[in-house]
Design an enzyme around this catalytic site. Structure first.
Site, PDB file in Angstrom:
ATOM      1  CG  ASP A 199       8.444  32.752  77.645  1.00 20.01           C
ATOM      2  OD1 ASP A 199       8.478  31.686  77.003  1.00 20.01           O
ATOM      3  OD2 ASP A 199       7.433  33.160  78.245  1.00 20.01           O
ATOM      4  CG  PHE A 200       4.142  35.132  75.228  1.00 24.02           C
ATOM      5  CD1 PHE A 200       3.597  34.299  74.265  1.00 24.02           C
ATOM      6  CD2 PHE A 200       3.362  36.172  75.714  1.00 24.02           C
ATOM      7  CE1 PHE A 200       2.308  34.507  73.787  1.00 24.02           C
ATOM      8  CE2 PHE A 200       2.076  36.378  75.249  1.00 24.02           C
ATOM      9  CZ  PHE A 200       1.545  35.543  74.283  1.00 24.02           C
ATOM     10  CB  ALA A 201       9.324  38.202  72.154  1.00 22.38           C
ATOM     11  NE  ARG A 202       2.235  36.455  68.395  1.00 24.46           N
ATOM     12  CZ  ARG A 202       1.450  35.852  67.499  1.00 24.46           C
ATOM     13  NH1 ARG A 202       1.920  34.849  66.785  1.00 24.46           N
ATOM     14  NH2 ARG A 202       0.211  36.240  67.330  1.00 24.46           N
ATOM     15  CG  HIS A 222      11.121  24.289  75.716  1.00 24.92           C
ATOM     16  ND1 HIS A 222      11.705  25.254  74.927  1.00 24.92           N
ATOM     17  CD2 HIS A 222      10.187  24.937  76.447  1.00 24.92           C
ATOM     18  CE1 HIS A 222      11.152  26.420  75.186  1.00 24.92           C
ATOM     19  NE2 HIS A 222      10.224  26.264  76.095  1.00 24.92           N
ATOM     20  CG  ASP A 223       7.551  25.601  73.690  1.00 26.24           C
ATOM     21  OD1 ASP A 223       7.064  25.169  74.738  1.00 26.24           O
ATOM     22  OD2 ASP A 223       8.038  26.738  73.582  1.00 26.24           O
ATOM     23  CD  GLU A 255       8.192  31.286  72.894  1.00 22.75           C
ATOM     24  OE1 GLU A 255       7.702  30.154  72.843  1.00 22.75           O
ATOM     25  OE2 GLU A 255       7.926  32.091  73.813  1.00 22.75           O
ATOM     26  CD  GLN A 298       5.136  21.503  75.835  1.00 23.48           C
ATOM     27  OE1 GLN A 298       3.992  21.761  76.145  1.00 23.48           O
ATOM     28  NE2 GLN A 298       6.045  22.447  75.626  1.00 23.48           N
ATOM     29  CG  ASN A 325       3.556  38.623  78.290  1.00 19.36           C
ATOM     30  OD1 ASN A 325       3.224  39.641  77.693  1.00 19.36           O
ATOM     31  ND2 ASN A 325       2.670  37.697  78.668  1.00 19.36           N
TER      32      ASN A 325
END
Length: 509
Positions: free
Chosen positions: A246-249, A355-356, A273, A361, A158
């Site tokens: 990752d961050f597929a939005r 992991h998030d 994700e 975290q 992204n």
């Protein structure tokens, strides 16, 4: 990937890029962290009255190919990057990972990164990261493949961190590593024109903005061609066989179709994700999460069914059921499982923690004293279960043995992503479900209620309790011999078995 924050979600931290690339901002205002990861406020959208998953022409849910028996493992946590030679650590556990029944392993972002965790990549072809170097990664992937385990790369496409400044911000990229294929020494043309910080001149963004780094213009065919060259190199030369997106939005799902078709192919296991907003009423999670389920279904359909999705709604419902003793929320209004699992199980990657949400975290953690219950649910149910490294290797031998016993049960009974599920009971203090695999069946009981009544699986019907823990128990029964009448099919669960809804297609209208 989440932005790194303290356990208090109202207290933001900063990302750092060199000395002049420091960004401090309110995470929620930037819209990067989904409400799914917090309990800060309700989401205003209402559920879609016509929500349903993709179906074939005869009304049966479309089936995934090639990975319905998959068990994934996320092979790192948020702090793994701080341990020397993480690739070597995973390499030393390959036989243990194989013994746990894992078929696919999700490895961390492979490229050089401004942030140690790998989610702010710069030089994509530079595979020296905080996790190890290229040779160590090659050795690990070779060992995994020899063990019959497919490596999946965490792909961060992204955004990309630039190397040089123009106009006071980093927006010019270098290509410092020799490689075949198109160069990646991009200029401002590679950044979306409506990126609010980095002064790009490309096309408008096709997804959500990511604040800390330049958003890449996936609508540019030259940029897409360069990314496909890089992904093909990771597959061909480095040995990856699937992608965790990752961050597929952050970009349109149609590009995922192109990237997958150019590399690992439609039958490979890929997972996005795609965080979805759950419906909250203050700190209370609403029972009806159809809007979130529908959004995941829509995203999967829009990417041409090339990528599965992490089932955030199931995680939310399951851990809230445990926290509040509300096991009735694990059956929806139509008698199906909740989450994406209940509508499109062959595309639902279920998980207890990642992991998030957990690790150091602690954005949205599962109740730690009931983690084994969470695994009992995802490893006996349809969907594609994903284990978490810390739970398998850092939380003690007791939990590791319980998870391994559950994965062995899943393999032994032939439970898969498309296994039929019947939810037999879903009360405040009791949940009972039966799942039929290719080689046998399982009954799962969750909740503090001891008396199961007629739902108690009976030894005389061939059932045996094989695993149990705090507020959960599992019974199994091997498949009846060919030609047998299966007299005990309903005996395990009484008359409730006839009213249990079979998991599969979404609501019909």
């Amino acid at each position: 990937m989440r932005l790194s924050t303290s356990p208090n979600p109202n207290k933001p931290r900063s990302y750092h890029k060199k000395t002049t690339y420091i960004k401090s901002f309110n995470l929620r205002q930037r819209g990067v962290i989904s409400n799914a990861a917090t309990t800060l406020r309700p989401v205003g959208n209402e559920s879609s009255p016509g929500a349903k998953p993709a179906e074939s022409s005869n009304g049966v849910p479309k089936q995934s190919k090639g990975y319905k028996d998959a068990i994934m493992l996320q092979a790192f946590a948020w702090d793994s990057c701080f341990q020397k030679n993480w690739y070597g650590t995973v390499l030393n556990k390959v036989q243990d990972i194989k013994a746990a029944g894992v078929s696919h392993i999700w490895l961390p972002p492979p490229s050089q990164s401004v942030s140690p965790q790998g989610y702010m990549p710069g030089q994509l072809y530079n595979l020296t990261s905080k996790y190890g170097d290229r040779e160590q990664l090659l050795k690990l992937n070779q060992a995994l493949q020899q063990a019959g385990i497919q490596p999946m790369a965490d792909i961060v496409i992204n955004h990309r961190c630039a190397d040089e400044m123009d106009g006071g911000v980093y927006n010019r990229f270098r290509d410092d590593v020799d490689h075949q294929g198109r160069r990646i020494d991009w200029g401002k043309w590679a950044i979306t024109c409506n990126d609010p910080t980095f002064q790009g001149s490309g096309n408008p963004d096709t997804g959500d903005d990511y604040g800390p780094a330049p958003d890449l213009d996936h609508a540019n065919p030259e940029l897409r061609a360069a990314l496909k060259d890089w992904l093909s190199w990771l597959q061909r030369d480095i040995g990856f066989q699937g992608w965790r997106l990752d961050f597929a939005r952050g970009y349109a799902p149609r590009f995922i179709t192109e990237y997958v078709d150019a590399t690992t192919g439609a039958d490979s296991l890929n997972v996005g994700e795609f965080w979805v907003d759950l419906r909250w009423n203050g700190s209370y999670l609403e029972y009806n999460q159809d809007a979130a389920r529908q959004r995941l279904c829509d995203w999967i359909k829009a990417n041409g069914e090339r990528s599965c999705a992490f089932d955030f709604p199931t995680k939310g419902e399951l851990q809230e059921a445990v926290k509040q003793c509300q096991y009735d929320r694990l059956r929806d209004a139509r008698g199906k499982a909740v989450g994406l699992l209940g509508w499109w199980p062959t595309k639902a990657v279920t998980f207890v923690e990642n992991h998030d949400t957990g690790s150091i975290q602690q954005h949205w953690p599962f109740p730690s004293q009931h983690v084994d219950l969470g695994y009992a649910y995802i490893l006996t149910h349809p969907g594609i279960p994903c284990l978490f490294w810390d739970h398998l290797f850092a939380w003690g031998e007791g939990l590791r043995q319980e998870i391994s016993a559950l994965t062995a049960l899943r393999r032994r009974l032939g439970l898969a992503a498309d296994s039929p599920l019947k939810v037999l009971a879903a009360d405040k203090d009791l949940y009972v479900a039966r799942v039929d695999g290719r080689s046998g069946s399982v009954v799962l009981k969750l909740g503090p209620r001891y008396d199961m009544g007629s739902l108690l699986p009976r030894r005389e019907d061939g059932w045996a309790m094989t695993l149990s823990g705090r507020d959960w128990a599992v019974w199994e029964r091997p498949a009846a011999p060919a030609g047998a009448a299966g007299r005990a099919a309903d005996g395990a669960t009484g008359s409730s078995n006839r009213s249990g809804a079979v998991n599969g297609a979404g609501p019909q209208h």
